[in-house]
Design a protein around this motif. Sequence first.
Motif, PDB file in Angstrom:
ATOM      1  N   GLU A  77     -30.751 -16.982  30.396  1.00  0.00           N
ATOM      2  CA  GLU A  77     -30.680 -17.524  29.046  1.00  0.00           C
ATOM      3  C   GLU A  77     -30.408 -19.025  29.086  1.00  0.00           C
ATOM      4  O   GLU A  77     -31.028 -19.807  28.351  1.00  0.00           O
ATOM      5  N   LEU A 102     -34.669 -17.520  17.634  1.00  0.00           N
ATOM      6  CA  LEU A 102     -34.185 -16.257  18.187  1.00  0.00           C
ATOM      7  C   LEU A 102     -34.402 -16.329  19.694  1.00  0.00           C
ATOM      8  O   LEU A 102     -35.516 -16.614  20.157  1.00  0.00           O
ATOM      9  N   VAL A 121     -33.978 -14.067  23.153  1.00  0.00           N
ATOM     10  CA  VAL A 121     -33.761 -12.709  23.652  1.00  0.00           C
ATOM     11  C   VAL A 121     -33.870 -12.740  25.169  1.00  0.00           C
ATOM     12  O   VAL A 121     -34.871 -13.203  25.723  1.00  0.00           O
ATOM     13  N   LEU A 139     -37.787  -9.871  16.939  1.00  0.00           N
ATOM     14  CA  LEU A 139     -37.049  -9.070  17.912  1.00  0.00           C
ATOM     15  C   LEU A 139     -37.872  -7.866  18.348  1.00  0.00           C
ATOM     16  O   LEU A 139     -37.932  -7.520  19.540  1.00  0.00           O
ATOM     17  N   LEU A 143     -38.945  -7.520  22.566  1.00  0.00           N
ATOM     18  CA  LEU A 143     -38.405  -6.511  23.477  1.00  0.00           C
ATOM     19  C   LEU A 143     -39.459  -5.870  24.379  1.00  0.00           C
ATOM     20  O   LEU A 143     -39.281  -5.815  25.601  1.00  0.00           O
ATOM     21  N   VAL A 145     -29.680  -6.224  27.401  1.00  0.00           N
ATOM     22  CA  VAL A 145     -30.375  -7.165  26.524  1.00  0.00           C
ATOM     23  C   VAL A 145     -29.350  -7.939  25.712  1.00  0.00           C
ATOM     24  O   VAL A 145     -28.381  -7.371  25.211  1.00  0.00           O
ATOM     25  N   LYS A 146     -29.579  -9.226  25.598  1.00  0.00           N
ATOM     26  CA  LYS A 146     -28.789 -10.057  24.697  1.00  0.00           C
ATOM     27  C   LYS A 146     -29.743 -10.766  23.743  1.00  0.00           C
ATOM     28  O   LYS A 146     -30.725 -11.365  24.178  1.00  0.00           O
ATOM     29  N   ALA A 147     -29.460 -10.676  22.462  1.00  0.00           N
ATOM     30  CA  ALA A 147     -30.236 -11.395  21.451  1.00  0.00           C
ATOM     31  C   ALA A 147     -29.303 -12.386  20.763  1.00  0.00           C
ATOM     32  O   ALA A 147     -28.161 -12.042  20.431  1.00  0.00           O
ATOM     33  N   GLU A 207     -24.716 -13.357  18.116  1.00  0.00           N
ATOM     34  CA  GLU A 207     -25.308 -12.693  19.268  1.00  0.00           C
ATOM     35  C   GLU A 207     -25.081 -11.189  19.194  1.00  0.00           C
ATOM     36  O   GLU A 207     -24.168 -10.710  18.514  1.00  0.00           O
ATOM     37  N   HIS A 231     -25.681  -7.390  21.739  1.00  0.00           N
ATOM     38  CA  HIS A 231     -25.916  -6.863  23.079  1.00  0.00           C
ATOM     39  C   HIS A 231     -26.275  -5.388  22.991  1.00  0.00           C
ATOM     40  O   HIS A 231     -25.786  -4.665  22.127  1.00  0.00           O
ATOM     41  N   THR A 245     -34.268  -2.015  18.680  1.00  0.00           N
ATOM     42  CA  THR A 245     -34.381  -3.158  17.760  1.00  0.00           C
ATOM     43  C   THR A 245     -33.353  -3.060  16.650  1.00  0.00           C
ATOM     44  O   THR A 245     -32.717  -4.058  16.287  1.00  0.00           O
ATOM     45  N   LEU A 258     -29.750  -3.991  17.863  1.00  0.00           N
ATOM     46  CA  LEU A 258     -29.556  -5.426  18.056  1.00  0.00           C
ATOM     47  C   LEU A 258     -29.619  -6.185  16.732  1.00  0.00           C
ATOM     48  O   LEU A 258     -28.796  -7.072  16.472  1.00  0.00           O
TER      49      LEU A 258
END
Length: 457
Positions: free
Chosen positions: A194, A209, A211, A312, A316, A335-337, A387, A389, A408, A411
């Motif tokens: 990231e 955004l 991701v 998003l 993914l 996953v981190k958004a 954020e 996760h 989806t 997150l």
Amino acid sequence: MVMRLRRLEDLLGRRLDQVDYNILADLVGNAEAAESEDLDYKKEHYGADDKGREELAKDVAAFANHTGGLLVLGMAEDKGVPSKVFDVDLDDRHVRHIRQVIANNTAPRVPYETIRVPNPDAPDTGFLLLAVPRSPYGPHAVTAPPTKPSKDTLRFPRRGSSKTEWLTETDIATAYRARFTAAAERDQRLADVEEDLVDALADRATPHLVVALAPEAPGDMVIDSARFARYQDEIQRAELYLGQGHRTFVRPAVGPRRLIVTEPAGDRAARVELHRDGSAVIGLGLHTHQSCMRGNDVDLQFVEPGDVVYQLLCALPFLAGHARDRAGASGTALVKAALVADMAEHPARRMAIDLDRPDALPFRVDPLDPGSGQRAQFSTQTCQYAEAHAAVILDDVVDQGRGLLEATAALADELLQAFGYPETGLITRAGELRPDRFSSRNAGAVAAWARRQRLLS
């Protein structure tokens, strides 16, 4: 969605959850289908006594502690080679018994999937498959009481060739260290990929955004001339924006241990970095509106919830597809958004603060009223950075089914809670999709994609 066991899918000619009775019955006498590190046969159901419970717990834990594998109940074997079909009952009672035994006699509990394969001539019977993935939470112990003296062994099995072996004390200590070290390394890996992308986009002052994805069991994408040519072709033909039916990316480039992929130039152009170990990250510029809260001066910027959720939803499967199909990663991924008003304000930014840069406008997430075209205030507060996760199953996300919708939703709901939303309302946690609630820019694309994937009720 069943975990994927690639070697066995090649052997059977299809995914495990699509195997039919005749395919399994035809394995009789096939030496290539002999018991191995990832395949075991049982003539009948495990017994309900102490020995049966111990055997079941041992067999699934042994697969989970190694590379994963498949237990086929209803097939006898002779020297490991499938020799005769013996249909087993497929009733709920037996399936519940298996679930209870594994839950009560392995620690941590071994993850697995049950697949019924009925006999067309007697649908209540057939083969029962137990698909066990390689587990990132091992080592898994057998807690069932031993039915034989076992002074010289500890209770941690591992599949070895076509048999079960027992981990030594050194093996166990090493496995525990690997579990906790791997968890810390995955978290750090997610942060590292990231950070690299955030630095590359640090001059952008518009909402984005970001991701990032890191597989729990890393893969290894080989980059050489022949493969790079194939990757370029794949990526240039890829459809990032679901349901829109057009190509997105210019020619990919090679970076340090990664591929770098971009859209044509623009302040909202997507940038993707696809790493050799299957980790990947994407930065997506969001369509931004400005609003006047007091007087005539613009003092607020906002994006629509549908734009955030749609981006998003698109990001993914693209990232997960890289991890699974180019790098060969399997199982689950972290996953981190992140939703950020100004890339310079992203916490992962390493570059020095630019004192001459103007402050970003306060940031909200609000829809447009379809009648007036004005902002409808659904958010209760501004937020410059949020954020979320989640852990996702790579196959669920890549296959673009309910699993993608559920991931989806998890997150997106967490992201928008920072703006005062209990949930987005666009996708439920159960995977129910509501295309009409997306923004006018993407509602049609979402509906077209969902129809193609048969995701509309």
